[in-house]
Every structure is written in C-alpha cells, then in structure tokens.
Design an enzyme around this catalytic site. Structure first.
Site, PDB file in Angstrom:
ATOM      1  N   GLY A  92      -1.996  -3.560   9.494  1.00  0.00           N
ATOM      2  CA  GLY A  92      -1.209  -4.245  10.521  1.00  0.00           C
ATOM      3  C   GLY A  92      -0.602  -5.553  10.080  1.00  0.00           C
ATOM      4  CB  SER A 113      -0.877   0.017   1.254  1.00  0.00           C
ATOM      5  OG  SER A 113      -1.278   1.341   1.544  1.00  0.00           O
ATOM      6  CG  ASP A 163      -4.694   2.764   1.284  1.00  0.00           C
ATOM      7  OD1 ASP A 163      -3.641   2.453   1.853  1.00  0.00           O
ATOM      8  OD2 ASP A 163      -5.568   1.937   0.980  1.00  0.00           O
ATOM      9  CG  ASP A 221      -5.807  -2.392   4.008  1.00  0.00           C
ATOM     10  OD1 ASP A 221      -6.493  -1.511   3.469  1.00  0.00           O
ATOM     11  OD2 ASP A 221      -4.658  -2.181   4.458  1.00  0.00           O
TER      12      ASP A 221
END
Ligand code: DX5
Length: 226
Positions: free
Chosen positions: A179, A10, A37, A177
């Site tokens: 952690g 990401s 994102d 999505d």
C-alpha cells in the site's frame, strides 16, 4: 548508517508477459533493488513464482534482487534462491520457529538477511534477532496480493522499531511493504522506514515505470534523509 530512503519496486504487480522490459525500465529509472514476492499458497492465499523468475531477471539487471519468501518452512529453499541470483532473502518470522538459526543460515550464504512481520505480529518477537538482520520488513498489508489498502496502525510499529534499533545502536534498515503510494510514502519515511517496497503504484497504472517512480520520489522530496 544508511539513512537514504529508497523505493524498491515489487515485481508482483509487473506485467509478467513483458517482465524483462519492465525490470529494464525500472533499472533505467535508477532503482537499486527489486523485490521478488515468492508465495506458496499456504502461508499466504496466493501462489506466484519460484527460482525461475529470479534466474530470468538476474542477468538483466545490476539491481539487488531481494527475494521475499512468503512461504511456510523456507529453510530448505534458502540456498537455491541464492544460487538463482538473490542478493537478499527476507523470511517471515511467522514461518520460522528457529528464526535465529535461519538468519544465521542466510548470512552464511553470503547474502543480506531480512525478516518480515505481518500486521498482527508485534516487534517484540524480533528482540533476539535484531542484530542478525540487515533489513526488517514491516508488512503494511496482510500479505498475498498487490493493490491492497495500507494499514495505518503499522505506522506506530515502524516508529517503535526505529526507536528500538536506535537504542541498540543497530544499523539495521526498516523496509515497509504494502500500500505504498505518494500519500503513504512520506508517512512511513517519517516513521523511520528507509526501504519502501511498492508494486501497484509502480507497475499498475497507465503512466510509465519511470513516471511512477518519479511521483513517489517527489512525495519524499523533503524527507529524503533522516
Ligand atoms: C504482499 C506483497 C505486496 C507487494 C506490494 O502482498 O509483498 O505487498 O509486494 O504490493 P502493493 O505495493 O501493490 O501494495
């Protein structure tokens, strides 16, 4: 059934001052997809970027550009993100009162359709659209920022979704999505996720993008295919 487990960086946590360099490093390291994102400061408490970043990244990489729309009322923006170069659009069930129509609209644009649900949203809300989704993304943090702690209660949700998809004989893939690290990656993979979206564990550290990807891939070594 595509059971191969892929890590999808990401760019939220990339160094935006050298984003081009960072996505090229990720592609050189063999990634197949990048998650972009998009946040509107309304659905989530952060504002990031829009179609400009998709347009900027598109010509640099062959990777699938996966645009995660963390925005209220995403329908009016579907086509502009596809025109900017998105290959997959992920909307949030929580922002789409007509989620069935929205998923159809994404597919009609000729790109993959994804739907995400937040940690507080049960899998059951997706009952009527499972067959319209190429990807279902389980948020393992409350969306808005990178670098947050993994919410372990979501592991059961991933397992539940996997069982449901198997019962329906659907090839829909499960993405997670938030952690995702070398500790949580094997947990989510074992639960049934095959797309692991990772931001800070790829971009926010001294090691290179390639090295960070290698760390994550090593943690998945013995469960690469379900
Ligand atoms: C929602 C974002 C983040 C990001 C990944 O906040 O969607 O989950 O992609 O962030 P990390 O991998 O740093 O938790």
């Amino acid at each position: 059934m595509n059971n191969r487990i892929v890590i999808e960086p990401s760019i939220l946590s990339a160094d935006l001052a050298r984003l081009g360099e960072q996505v090229l490093q990720a592609e050189a390291a063999g990634i197949e997809a990048l998650q972009i994102d998009v946040m509107d400061g309304h659905f989530v408490p952060n504002i990031t970027f829009g179609t400009g970043i998709v347009k900027a990244v598109r010509p640099l990489v062959k990777a699938l550009l996966d645009v995660h729309l963390m925005i209220t009322n995403p329908e009016p923006y579907l086509e502009v993100f596809v025109n900017a170069g998105a290959n997959r659009l992920i909307v949030h069930q929580e922002t789409c009162p007509h989620i069935h129509r929205t998923m159809q609209a994404i597919r009609a644009l000729g790109v993959e359709a994804g739907v995400a649900i937040n940690p507080g949203t049960p899998v059951s809300v997706l009952d009527e659209v499972l067959d319209l989704a190429d990807v279902i993304q389980i948020m393992t943090v409350n969306p808005g920022f990178g670098g947050q702690d993994f919410i372990f209660s979501q592991l059961e949700k991933i397992k539940q979704l996997r069982q449901l998809l198997q019962q329906r004989n659907l090839s829909t893939r499960i993405a997670v999505d938030g952690g995702i690290t070398s500790t949580t990656a094997p947990l989510v993979a074992n639960a049934g996720a095959t797309i692991l979206v990772a931001g800070s564990s790829i971009f926010n550290s001294e090691a290179s993008v390639a090295k960070n990807l290698e760390y994550l891939q090593t943690s998945l070594a013995d469960i690469m295919v379900h």
